[in-house]
Design a protein around this motif. Sequence first.
Motif, short mmCIF file in Angstrom:
data_model
loop_
_atom_site.label_atom_id
_atom_site.label_comp_id
_atom_site.label_asym_id
_atom_site.label_seq_id
_atom_site.Cartn_x
_atom_site.Cartn_y
_atom_site.Cartn_z
N ASP A 193 0.84 -1.42 -0.11
CA ASP A 193 -0.14 0.00 0.14
C ASP A 193 0.83 1.19 0.06
N GLU A 194 1.84 1.30 0.78
CA GLU A 194 2.83 2.43 1.10
C GLU A 194 3.58 2.52 -0.53
N GLN A 195 3.72 1.47 -0.93
CA GLN A 195 4.75 1.81 -2.22
C GLN A 195 3.73 2.05 -3.38
N ALA A 196 2.54 1.84 -3.39
CA ALA A 196 1.40 2.22 -4.38
C ALA A 196 1.27 3.82 -4.07
N LYS A 197 1.18 4.26 -2.93
CA LYS A 197 1.19 5.79 -2.45
C LYS A 197 2.32 6.36 -3.32
N LEU A 198 3.36 5.96 -3.02
CA LEU A 198 4.69 6.87 -3.65
C LEU A 198 4.59 6.70 -5.12
N LEU A 199 4.25 5.59 -5.72
CA LEU A 199 4.13 5.64 -7.11
C LEU A 199 2.99 6.74 -7.51
N ILE A 200 1.96 6.85 -7.25
CA ILE A 200 0.95 7.55 -7.45
C ILE A 200 1.33 9.23 -7.08
N GLY A 201 1.95 9.29 -6.11
CA GLY A 201 2.40 10.77 -5.88
C GLY A 201 3.31 11.18 -6.81
N GLY A 202 4.31 10.32 -7.19
CA GLY A 202 5.38 10.63 -8.14
C GLY A 202 4.49 10.93 -9.46
N PHE A 203 3.72 10.12 -9.86
CA PHE A 203 2.77 10.40 -10.90
C PHE A 203 2.10 11.66 -11.13
N ILE A 204 1.53 12.04 -9.91
CA ILE A 204 0.71 13.22 -9.87
C ILE A 204 1.66 14.30 -10.08
N ARG A 205 2.87 14.33 -9.63
CA ARG A 205 3.71 15.35 -9.55
C ARG A 205 3.93 15.72 -11.00
N ASN A 206 4.10 15.12 -11.97
CA ASN A 206 4.30 15.23 -13.13
C ASN A 206 3.36 16.32 -13.87
N TYR A 207 2.11 16.50 -13.24
CA TYR A 207 1.19 17.53 -13.85
C TYR A 207 1.07 18.81 -12.99
N SER A 208 1.78 20.00 -13.82
CA SER A 208 1.87 21.19 -13.27
C SER A 208 0.62 21.94 -12.99
N ALA A 209 -0.57 21.39 -13.65
CA ALA A 209 -1.81 22.21 -13.37
C ALA A 209 -2.26 21.91 -11.85
N LEU A 210 -1.72 20.76 -11.20
CA LEU A 210 -1.95 20.28 -9.91
C LEU A 210 -1.00 20.65 -8.82
N SER A 211 -0.13 21.74 -9.20
CA SER A 211 1.29 21.84 -8.21
C SER A 211 0.41 22.67 -6.99
N ASP A 212 -0.61 23.54 -7.08
CA ASP A 212 -1.19 23.91 -6.11
C ASP A 212 -2.11 23.16 -5.26
N TYR A 213 -2.44 22.09 -5.56
CA TYR A 213 -3.32 21.24 -4.94
C TYR A 213 -2.73 20.21 -3.99
N ASP A 214 -3.39 20.06 -2.62
CA ASP A 214 -2.90 19.01 -1.80
C ASP A 214 -3.32 17.55 -2.04
N VAL A 215 -2.48 16.70 -2.15
CA VAL A 215 -3.05 15.48 -2.45
C VAL A 215 -2.93 14.54 -1.31
N GLU A 216 -4.35 14.06 -1.22
CA GLU A 216 -4.62 12.99 -0.11
C GLU A 216 -4.83 11.70 -0.78
N MET A 217 -4.24 10.75 0.14
CA MET A 217 -4.72 9.31 -0.42
C MET A 217 -5.24 8.65 0.75
N GLU A 218 -6.24 7.69 0.34
CA GLU A 218 -6.95 6.90 1.15
C GLU A 218 -6.96 5.47 0.48
N VAL A 219 -6.51 4.39 1.39
CA VAL A 219 -6.78 3.03 1.05
C VAL A 219 -8.12 2.36 1.47
N LYS A 220 -8.86 2.04 0.31
CA LYS A 220 -10.17 1.96 0.51
C LYS A 220 -10.36 0.57 1.19
N LYS A 221 -10.69 0.13 2.37
CA LYS A 221 -10.84 -1.39 3.05
C LYS A 221 -12.09 -1.99 2.64
#
Length: 221
Positions: A193-221
């Motif tokens: 789960d933690e590794q998946a969050k790191l991958l997703i965070g790195g992927f989102i950082r490639n989008y400059s249009a979202l640079s001003d947005y805080d990214v929250e992650m939730e693992v749906k149990k």
Amino acid sequence: MNEFKKPQNIIYLTVIGAALLLSLILCISFISGKEPSATDEAAATASVIKKEDKVLVTVNVETVEDGLRNMGTLITQEYYFSQVEKYTKSKKIAWVFDSTSEIAYGYEGTVTAGVDFTKIELEKDEENKTVKVIIPPSKIQNIDIDTSSFKVYSEKDSLWNPMKLEDYNLSLQEFEKAAEKKALDSGILERSDEQAKLLIGGFIRNYSALSDYDVEMEVKK
């Protein structure tokens, strides 16, 4: 005076009068009209920019979601094992005595866990400037046993209850269950789960249009 009374002169004077009246009206309208101030222009520009930004962010959120889902199921964690297990086969003969065969053997292999990225969901909060990523929980994806690493440490084969091929297949299934349990006990799913969050965070950082947005992650149990 008679010249002014001629029909053609009357027409000329009427046209000239109408033209003068129209010019006067246009002048009054121009003088009384309010030119847009610098503040008004800035407000209008800001409104347009804000609207354009909102559209741009919406498009990028959808693009991020599609990009993540296109990754399919990703293996995000591996657990390497080398273990020895004992398989016992017992049988009562003539309802009098037990006949037991057993084998102690070892294998090496890996247990892999991963996340199904096709089920990822994104929720955007425009007011609070946040993007929430809902991630499906990690699951065990595969148990890969290296058959070339097979070793027999001890073997007892009863004459009355010998080992058969199906017994070896059953023992292998038991071995896989034991390997999976050890991987789960080691916390493989939590690390995945933690590794998946790191991958997703790195992927989102490639989008400059979202640079001003805080990214929250939730693992749906």
